[in-house]
Structures are given as C-alpha cells and as structure tokens.
Design a protein around this motif. Sequence first.
Motif, PDB file in Angstrom:
ATOM      1  N   ALA A   1       3.633  11.574   0.079  1.00 50.00           N
ATOM      2  CA  ALA A   1       4.637  12.261  -0.995  1.00 50.00           C
ATOM      3  C   ALA A   1       6.121  11.901  -0.714  1.00 50.00           C
ATOM      4  O   ALA A   1       6.863  11.526  -1.635  1.00 50.00           O
ATOM      5  N   PHE A   2       6.513  12.315   0.717  1.00 47.03           N
ATOM      6  CA  PHE A   2       7.935  12.220   0.974  1.00 47.03           C
ATOM      7  C   PHE A   2       8.337  10.746   1.038  1.00 47.03           C
ATOM      8  O   PHE A   2       9.608  10.728   0.759  1.00 47.03           O
ATOM      9  N   THR A   3       7.461   9.871   1.306  1.00 48.17           N
ATOM     10  CA  THR A   3       8.036   8.484   1.755  1.00 48.17           C
ATOM     11  C   THR A   3       8.144   7.922   0.193  1.00 48.17           C
ATOM     12  O   THR A   3       9.203   7.008  -0.091  1.00 48.17           O
ATOM     13  N   SER A   4       7.061   8.370  -0.913  1.00 42.71           N
ATOM     14  CA  SER A   4       7.189   7.692  -1.834  1.00 42.71           C
ATOM     15  C   SER A   4       8.398   8.081  -2.973  1.00 42.71           C
ATOM     16  O   SER A   4       8.775   7.573  -3.894  1.00 42.71           O
ATOM     17  N   GLU A   5       9.004   9.110  -2.537  1.00 41.08           N
ATOM     18  CA  GLU A   5      10.121   9.700  -3.166  1.00 41.08           C
ATOM     19  C   GLU A   5      11.357   8.748  -3.137  1.00 41.08           C
ATOM     20  O   GLU A   5      12.287   8.673  -3.967  1.00 41.08           O
ATOM     21  N   GLU A   6      11.345   8.068  -1.737  1.00 42.42           N
ATOM     22  CA  GLU A   6      12.661   7.133  -1.680  1.00 42.42           C
ATOM     23  C   GLU A   6      12.208   5.794  -1.640  1.00 42.42           C
ATOM     24  O   GLU A   6      13.081   4.967  -1.559  1.00 42.42           O
ATOM     25  N   ILE A   7      11.150   5.228  -1.074  1.00 35.57           N
ATOM     26  CA  ILE A   7      10.507   4.028  -0.974  1.00 35.57           C
ATOM     27  C   ILE A   7       9.257   3.638  -1.764  1.00 35.57           C
ATOM     28  O   ILE A   7       8.093   4.286  -1.666  1.00 35.57           O
ATOM     29  N   THR A   8       9.409   3.043  -2.939  1.00 36.08           N
ATOM     30  CA  THR A   8       8.354   2.816  -3.883  1.00 36.08           C
ATOM     31  C   THR A   8       7.837   1.416  -4.071  1.00 36.08           C
ATOM     32  O   THR A   8       6.692   1.173  -4.280  1.00 36.08           O
ATOM     33  N   ALA A   9       8.739   0.678  -3.668  1.00 32.55           N
ATOM     34  CA  ALA A   9       8.627  -0.974  -3.808  1.00 32.55           C
ATOM     35  C   ALA A   9       7.043  -1.340  -3.113  1.00 32.55           C
ATOM     36  O   ALA A   9       6.209  -2.088  -3.823  1.00 32.55           O
ATOM     37  N   PRO A  10       6.803  -1.073  -1.786  1.00 29.91           N
ATOM     38  CA  PRO A  10       5.554  -1.346  -1.309  1.00 29.91           C
ATOM     39  C   PRO A  10       4.210  -0.740  -1.921  1.00 29.91           C
ATOM     40  O   PRO A  10       3.392  -1.680  -1.960  1.00 29.91           O
ATOM     41  N   PHE A  11       4.463   0.407  -2.569  1.00 30.23           N
ATOM     42  CA  PHE A  11       3.247   0.916  -3.136  1.00 30.23           C
ATOM     43  C   PHE A  11       2.992   0.060  -4.419  1.00 30.23           C
ATOM     44  O   PHE A  11       1.846   0.073  -4.842  1.00 30.23           O
ATOM     45  N   LEU A  12       3.992  -0.604  -4.932  1.00 29.65           N
ATOM     46  CA  LEU A  12       3.719  -1.378  -6.262  1.00 29.65           C
ATOM     47  C   LEU A  12       3.499  -2.587  -6.006  1.00 29.65           C
ATOM     48  O   LEU A  12       3.499  -3.486  -7.101  1.00 29.65           O
ATOM     49  N   LEU A  13       3.156  -3.191  -4.666  1.00 30.22           N
ATOM     50  CA  LEU A  13       2.925  -4.683  -4.674  1.00 30.22           C
ATOM     51  C   LEU A  13       1.433  -4.959  -5.231  1.00 30.22           C
ATOM     52  O   LEU A  13       0.678  -4.131  -5.265  1.00 30.22           O
ATOM     53  N   PRO A  14       1.132  -6.150  -5.878  1.00 31.67           N
ATOM     54  CA  PRO A  14       0.017  -6.558  -6.440  1.00 31.67           C
ATOM     55  C   PRO A  14      -1.191  -6.045  -5.536  1.00 31.67           C
ATOM     56  O   PRO A  14      -2.167  -5.759  -5.909  1.00 31.67           O
ATOM     57  N   GLU A  15      -0.914  -6.486  -4.299  1.00 31.41           N
ATOM     58  CA  GLU A  15      -2.243  -5.984  -3.254  1.00 31.41           C
ATOM     59  C   GLU A  15      -2.356  -4.702  -3.092  1.00 31.41           C
ATOM     60  O   GLU A  15      -3.460  -4.204  -2.140  1.00 31.41           O
ATOM     61  N   MET A  16      -1.450  -3.707  -3.078  1.00 31.64           N
ATOM     62  CA  MET A  16      -1.550  -2.481  -3.022  1.00 31.64           C
ATOM     63  C   MET A  16      -1.598  -1.483  -4.402  1.00 31.64           C
ATOM     64  O   MET A  16      -2.078  -0.439  -4.233  1.00 31.64           O
ATOM     65  N   VAL A  17      -0.956  -1.828  -5.353  1.00 35.71           N
ATOM     66  CA  VAL A  17      -0.920  -0.974  -6.448  1.00 35.71           C
ATOM     67  C   VAL A  17      -2.215  -0.281  -6.934  1.00 35.71           C
ATOM     68  O   VAL A  17      -2.411   0.775  -7.135  1.00 35.71           O
ATOM     69  N   GLU A  18      -3.279  -1.174  -6.946  1.00 31.66           N
ATOM     70  CA  GLU A  18      -4.632  -0.849  -7.259  1.00 31.66           C
ATOM     71  C   GLU A  18      -5.149   0.101  -6.619  1.00 31.66           C
ATOM     72  O   GLU A  18      -6.018   1.285  -6.788  1.00 31.66           O
ATOM     73  N   ARG A  19      -4.927  -0.435  -5.262  1.00 29.93           N
ATOM     74  CA  ARG A  19      -5.459   0.773  -4.162  1.00 29.93           C
ATOM     75  C   ARG A  19      -4.864   1.930  -4.186  1.00 29.93           C
ATOM     76  O   ARG A  19      -5.528   3.101  -4.100  1.00 29.93           O
ATOM     77  N   VAL A  20      -3.658   2.034  -4.537  1.00 35.95           N
ATOM     78  CA  VAL A  20      -2.949   3.551  -4.328  1.00 35.95           C
ATOM     79  C   VAL A  20      -3.106   4.293  -5.697  1.00 35.95           C
ATOM     80  O   VAL A  20      -3.660   5.508  -5.627  1.00 35.95           O
ATOM     81  N   ALA A  21      -3.451   3.280  -6.731  1.00 35.05           N
ATOM     82  CA  ALA A  21      -3.825   4.160  -8.072  1.00 35.05           C
ATOM     83  C   ALA A  21      -5.212   4.744  -8.072  1.00 35.05           C
ATOM     84  O   ALA A  21      -5.502   6.031  -8.438  1.00 35.05           O
ATOM     85  N   ASN A  22      -6.057   4.003  -7.417  1.00 32.96           N
ATOM     86  CA  ASN A  22      -7.486   4.517  -7.178  1.00 32.96           C
ATOM     87  C   ASN A  22      -7.426   5.723  -6.366  1.00 32.96           C
ATOM     88  O   ASN A  22      -8.387   6.585  -6.695  1.00 32.96           O
ATOM     89  N   MET A  23      -6.710   5.791  -5.341  1.00 32.79           N
ATOM     90  CA  MET A  23      -6.894   6.859  -4.576  1.00 32.79           C
ATOM     91  C   MET A  23      -6.289   8.151  -5.087  1.00 32.79           C
ATOM     92  O   MET A  23      -7.098   9.200  -5.095  1.00 32.79           O
ATOM     93  N   LEU A  24      -5.360   7.946  -6.119  1.00 30.57           N
ATOM     94  CA  LEU A  24      -4.593   9.058  -6.754  1.00 30.57           C
ATOM     95  C   LEU A  24      -5.571   9.781  -7.727  1.00 30.57           C
ATOM     96  O   LEU A  24      -5.725  10.985  -7.936  1.00 30.57           O
ATOM     97  N   ASN A  25      -6.155   8.599  -8.381  1.00 31.46           N
ATOM     98  CA  ASN A  25      -7.198   9.057  -9.564  1.00 31.46           C
ATOM     99  C   ASN A  25      -8.149   9.699  -8.774  1.00 31.46           C
ATOM    100  O   ASN A  25      -8.759  10.997  -9.377  1.00 31.46           O
ATOM    101  N   TYR A  26      -8.716   9.434  -7.815  1.00 27.89           N
ATOM    102  CA  TYR A  26     -10.077  10.036  -6.983  1.00 27.89           C
ATOM    103  C   TYR A  26      -9.625  11.397  -6.670  1.00 27.89           C
ATOM    104  O   TYR A  26     -10.233  12.376  -6.663  1.00 27.89           O
TER     105      TYR A  26
END
Length: 1036
Positions: free
Chosen positions: A806-831
């Motif tokens: 939560a606190f890192t995504s507030e200021e650092i978003t680019a790594p979360f949205l990389l092709p190899e990462m974005v679906e993994r993060v979205a799946n986690m949040l959805n779950y």
Amino acid sequence: MATSKPQRSPAEIEDIILRKIFYVTLAESTTDADPRVVYLEMTAAEILSEGKELLLSRDLMERVLIDRLNGNFSGPEPPFLYLVGCYRRAYDESKKIQSMKDKNLRSEMEIVTREARTLAVSYSRIHLANPGLFGNSDKPSGGLDNKLKKRNVSPVLPLIFAEVGSGSLDMFGGSSSGVQSPPGFLDEFFKDSDFDGLDPILKELYEDLRSTVINVSVLGDFQPPLRALKYLVSLPVGAKSLVSHEWWVPRGAYMNGRAMELTSILGPFFHISALPDNTLFKSQPDVGQQCFSEASERRPADLLSSFSTIKNFMNILYSGLHDVLMILLKSGDTRDCVLQFLAEVINANASRAHIQVDPVSCASSGMFVNLSAVMLRLCEPFLDPHLTKRDKIDPTYAFCGHRLKLSDLTALHASSEEVSEWIDKDNTAKADGAGNGNESRLLQSKEATSSSSNASGQNAKSTTKYTFICECFFMTARVLNLGLLKALSDFKHLAQDISRGEDNLATLKAMRDQAPTPQLELDISRMEKELELYSQEKLCHEAQILRDGDFIQRALSFYRLVVVWLVGLVGGFKMPLQPTCPMEFSCMPEHFVEDAMELLIFASRIPKALDGVVLDDFMNFIIMFMASPEYVRNPYLRAKMVEVLNCWMPRSSGSSATSTLFEGHQLSLEYLVRNLLKLYVDIEFTGSHTQFYDKFNIRHNIAELLEYLWQVPSHRNAWRRIAKEEEKGVYLNFLNFLVNDSIYLLDESLNKILEIKQIEADMSNTVEWEQRPAQERQERTRLFHSQENIVRIDMKLANEDVTMLAFTSEEITAPFLLPEMVERVANMLNYFLLQLVGPQRKSLSLKDPEKYEFRPRQLLKQIVRIYVNLARGDSENIFPGAISSDGRSYNEQLFNAGADVLRRIGEDGRIIQEFMELGTKAKAAASEAMDAEAALGEIPDEFLDPIQYTLMRDPVILPSSKTTVDRAIIQRHLLSDNHDPFNRAHLTSDMLIPDIELKARIDEFVRTHQSKKRSSGEDSSNKERIQTTSSDMLID
C-alpha cells in the motif's frame, strides 16, 4: 651488700639461645618443666667422649637438629611443624638480641639465629622432599575432605593460606586460626634453592590446591586456594614447576574435554561457577537452590541481592585467574606452555559447538564462560578505541597456526576443498619464494614476544612465529564461540523451554478442570518441578552473564575488533565490494561473524548494555555484507545481520542514539534500502529443507525495517531511485516475492480461520463435546491452540506485506504495471477483494478477530488504496484489462459491494469514487476482451502459449528445451524460478531468443481476423467464450 650475678660467657649465651630455638638440652635437668624440651642423651654422651663441653653451638647445631628429628621421643611435634617452630623461635630470639649492649656479642648471636633459621628452612625442604627420612610423619590438622583422606596434604599449605589471608578454615575442615607462617619463612623456603629440590614440593602443593576446589561452586570458599595459587605462580620456581607438572596438560588415549577439566591443575579452578553442571559433576553449594528457589515468590530486592553477590564473586574469580595466567604469560619460560594449555583445552572441547553437547566428553559451560571472561581480560591491552594493534593479527594463523584446529571449521564463503587447495597453494608459493620481499615483510611484522612454534603436535608446514596478540585474538574468538556464545544460546533455549512448559502446564490444568485424573495430577506435579529447575538455571545464567555489564561490554569491544579486522581483509570500509572475495576473508571461520551478530542481538535486549558502545563499525560491516552472498555464503547469517538492525530500530531499542545509525550514517543512506531489498529476494532460496517457512520470519524483520525506513525522507528517496534503476532487476523480483507471500499468507490464514471456527463450534456444544473420548478432546484442543498460533503469525506477516504494498504503490507504480507483473498483482487484489466483500466474508467473522491480528476493515482499506494507487499511475490504461482478465476471482459486482462496505466503515469519499471508476473501466475492458476474442475465432495451437494456452503476443524460444512461449508469461515464471519449466535447465531473461518469424505470423493472423470483423460488421455475441466469475461462483 648484694652479690652481682655471675657474667655468662658468649658460649653459654649461645647455648641458651639454641636450646630455646631447638627445644633440646644436652644436660639432664629436673628443673626444666617444659615437656617440649628433649634431652639428647646419646648426643651428649658422644660430645663428652669427644672431650667437648656440653654446650650447644653453631658447630653442633646441624648435628643436634638431625638427632632431634631422628629420635624416637614421646609426644613430639611432627617434623615440619617442629622445624617451622624452630624458625619462629629463631626469629623471636633475633629480635631479643637487638637489646644486647655488647656489639660484638650481638653480632655473633645474630649470626647464630640467622644460621638457625637457614637450617630450619633447609631441613623443612629436605623433609618434605623425603617424607620418610625422619621418624615421624606430618599429619594434617582437623578433618580431611573425603577425597584427600587417601593421602597426606602438604603441611606447607596452611602456612600459605595464612600468608595470603585465608579466612577461618584451612580448607580441610580444621581451623587455621592457630597456624601462622613465621615472618620470612615462606620467602626463604621458596628461594635460593635448586629447582630439583623444590619441584616435588611445589607439585604436591598444586595437586592439593586443585583438590580443594573440585566441585566447589561460586558460593563455596574458593578464594583462599585461588590466592594461594597466585602466590605460588608469582615465584619463579613455582611458575616453572606448575607448567612442568604432568597435570598441567594431561595426556592420555582417553583424554577429552571433561577429563581435562577434572584432572588438570587449573581445570577445577575454571570449573567454579554459578552455572549448573550435569548431575555427575554437580558443585556445592547449589547456587540455583540457594539463591533462586521459588524465585516467583521472592522479593525483587532479594533477587537483586543474589544477582549482585554472584556477580561480585565471579569477578573475584575472573581477576584471580587472569592474574595467574598473566604472570605466566609475562615470562618467556612459561608463555608457550600457557598458550599450549589454552589450545589443548579449546581443541579438546570443539564439540561444544554442537547443538547437543555431551556432558561426559565436554567441559562444563561454567568453565568456558569463565575462560571467556579471562581471555577477554587478556585482550584488553589491544582493544584500545583506535584498535591500533590490529595489524599484528595474521590471517594465516587460521590455516597454518600449529596450536588451534581452525581450518576444519565452516568458512565464511570458501568450501572445505577450496580452503585446503588454497592453503596448499599458499604453502607451495612460500616454499618456492622463501626469502623474497613479501616473506621478509611478514617476518618483520612479528614481535619479539612471538611464541615458539616447536610445541608438540604442530603443523610441520608452519614455521612462522605468530605474535602473542595474534594467538590471543584467535584463541579468544574460539573460546567465546564455545563459551559465552554457547551459554547465551543455552539461555535462549531455556527461555523457550520455559515458555513451552508453561503452555503445556496451562493445557494440563485446563484438562484437569474438565476431567481430573490421577495421571493428570502426576503430570502437572512433574511439569511444575521441571519448570522450577528450568527457572533456577535461567536465573543462574542471568546472574553470571546478563547482569554483568562489564563482561558484555568487553565482549562487544572484542567483536568490534573482529569486524574491523575482517573488513581490513577486503580493503576497508568502502562500497561497492570487489566482485571477487579475497581468500583470506573467504576462508575465515563463519562463527567469527555469527558470534558477533548473536552477541549484538542479546546485548540489544539488555537494558543499558549498549551504553557507550561504538556501533558504527558494526553498522558498516552489516551494510557491506548482508546482501553479499559472494562474501558471506550462509543466507541465515546474513539474515541475522538484519535481525541486529531490527533490534536497533529506534522504536524497538527505545534509544535515540541508534537513530543516527539509520538517519545520519553515510553507508546506510546509500546502501541500506538497496541491500535490504536484495536480501529479501536472496532469502527465497536458502538451500535448507525448511527454507519455505524460514523466509517468512526473515522477511518479517526486513519488512519492519523497510516500513521504518520509508518514513525517513532520505531513505524514501533512495527507495524511489532504486525502483527506477532496478525496475526490471532486483526491485521487480522483490515485488514478485512480496505479492507471492501476501497471497500465500492471507490464503492460509483465511482457511485456518474456517478450521478454528469449526473447532470452536464443536467445543461450544458442551453436551456433544463431553460425549467424545478424552483423547480425541485433547487432540482437538491441542490442534485448536496450534491453529490459533499459526493464524496469529500468518495474519501478522500478511498485514505487513499488504501494508508495504500500500505505501510503496502510492509513490512507485511503474514496476507493478510491467507486463510480467500487472496480471499477478491484479489477481492478488481481486482474490483479496473477493474474500473480504464476497459471499464468504460472513464465514470469516470471529468472536475476537484482534486476537488473531485479523483486521478486515483495515485490510480492505489497504487493498482498495492499492487498486486506486495503481490506477492513478496507469498512464497506458493496462490495469483495468489485467483486472478483468482474472477468470478466478474477478466479478464486476465486487466493486459495488466493496464501495458499500467502504462507505459503512468511513473511507475517504474520493478513494471510493476512484475505486468505482476503476471498476467501470475493468467492466469495459472485459467487454472489449470478449469482442476481441470473438473476432479471432479458432486460434491455431502453434499460436497458443503452452503454459497458459493464451494467444502469444511476443513469442520467444527457450534455448535449452527449444520450446516457444510468450515472453510475458515466461518472464513472470523467471521471477520466482530461474529454470526452464520444461527441462529444469538454468534460464534467465537475457537467454530468451525472439521468434521473429512466428511473431510475424501471429500479428498477421490477428490483423486478418480483425479486418474481417470490421468489414463484415459481425456482431460479437459469443461472450460465453471468455469465462468471468458470476455471482453464484464467488466462492472458489
């Protein structure tokens, strides 16, 4: 007119004085009533036959003394006591003579008394060296200790005790109040004599002293023997006799650490301790029983008094033993023997480093803690603030030193084979280049006080002489590992045993309350006795070690030298480190660093233990090596460095002094965050069979540190910079493992909550519960408590991970949205969203959720903020598509349900609004995805990724298995596992081979089908071909 007394002749005066001194007479007299005076009838007859007067003189002195000693007289004193008495009386007469007015007569009589004293001392030595020479043997006064009854004790011992101030007992049960050494007797007894004459007397004295302290605890009367020992070794002849004694370093085929402790001269002195020993070797008085029995019922003041008493007595022992060793070390004749004794003790007790220590083959913990304290005192001269003498420590001692066996220990990085190979190569180089400049430089660096290398058992290859500082350094490091640090480990295990025992006792009492049985009562009684003994042992450790601040600070000073010296082997405190680790550092024993870290952790938990300790060098060392597997191979050792930092966090330590280590320390500001992130990744694979569970504990410490550092602006800036520089490197790996851990921990926790609720339901139905067998109820109860602990720990760790996201995504978003990462993060949040606001949420309600660290409201707020943070940074609008592509947990209704809950729990309206907008975008993306899939129709198998069976967008060939996969999918796999999934060959991202030809065909396929759809105006109605989670499928 009164007649004047007849004037006595000098010969008559001499006769009177000698009769008083030796208690003999040559003239039979009935007027002398003193029964101690012996009439030497035969001697008198012989003198008369020689035509001499019956007057004692200097010429007859020795002859008379021999006849007195050999005569069979009734009720005489034993020979030694008689001779000591002669010396005392001669001393007294010499004082009386000073009042004589005639100077010539006074001078003559002084010579007489002096010769009488010399004769008494000389025959005392002769008698003790040859006990059967004269008729009567000496018997010790008072009752003997059982162990000493089989042999006589040297009669010199009570005199030595009196000389050094022994107290009220002679150590053998009898009173020593009447035994006094005549002034000057012992000095004269132990000097001006050949070594061979005194050696057997001294050896017997050492054996007697050793016997007096066998199985004596710190509360026993150990001080007189200790002072006597120091007195004897202070004599040149005494020191030489001690180190030449066959029990100085006992030898034998069956000699081990325990046997050496029991049989050596110094061993029983080092055994004196407050720490309990095995029952076979138990000391008296029992310290635990006497000072700490039923400690929970004692007043705090009584416990503090016991702590203080034990600490004071132990320091008296440490000082005495240090003085003894220091006297021996100062002499060139005995220094090498002391070092050899220490080395033999260390080598014989190497197995004390094992987790389980055999008390029969290893010396006691008390001995090695005492030895630790004494060795630290020996190191004090080279532990100055600037450590100016550290260049005297030669790293080759660890491999070539002839005394200590260090080369077999686990090294910091090198394997045992690499260590052996390097030593052999180094020895060959030295042999080939003997006399060259480098060798000359090494030899010139040695002090004149170097110890000899010709002792028995030396390494034939070792010809270098090492300084005392060098030998003392390595021996102290080894002793601390086997002594102080082992005792601290025992203390930690004792605390754990007590905690487990108390839990078990509480469980047993709860079972007794439900269904009492005689067996339960026996088990409870046994457990209470065990806990009492554990408590006593723990308090004994606390008294001797943890309450001794000087002891701990000396050890910290020594380990500061260790880390500074080790850093010197790699070129000093500077970053980054060289790619190749120097072999001198690589081959150093691993426990040097591990012990330093363990001590820092313990000291950090002791109030005021770190006061005045300079921690900067430790901080530098930790930052340099905690993320350097090329220098420190063991990941658990590097993780222990993080544990030290965790103890130093200002909010943990309660000390503002440690805040400067994090917020004003140059290396910290530059490298701390980077190295913590790197270690977070490295710890995924430790090589241990428990690595999966170990990583969570280690990452917990790292997470706490990172959360603290995020609050420090300079560290937060460094964090942002690293995320940008290492976006596809270490930071992406860190993010991947953070997401993996979050999913696993929360999933495990929620499943365990369901199990706990089921057991709670079973137990609440008391009628049915009581009908179950007792064993089943016990097992279910134990399972319930076990699951509670697991949930509590897992939820705590999951909360930390989600908080960091939560606190890192507030200021650092680019790594979360990389092709190899974005679906993994979205799946986690959805779950997470599904679990917290979906139909299953009601099954997760608990009576006391805080007990399990389960805070669903806080968790939901954090999950939603991560959604919103990533949506804000999503300039390319890829996040909504990643959310809607999740076929397991995504449902458009969850966003509405989540918003409803957020409104009820008071979340910020702006956050709720942005969250709803993201849900709308995800819904639109889902519709677009279904249209696109419908347009493509039947996709050829060769265009499908073999792992997920989705259309490949960027096909790449795996070099080993030659399999073609989608780049984003294989890169996501490589974040957690750097092996080819098809044949387990090593694989990294830079090894992937683009399949250009296949990509062109895929692009053409997509283009063709999309153009057909546009030209035909086909209505996309096949939405069933992409599966999303419907409202009746929310529980997976």
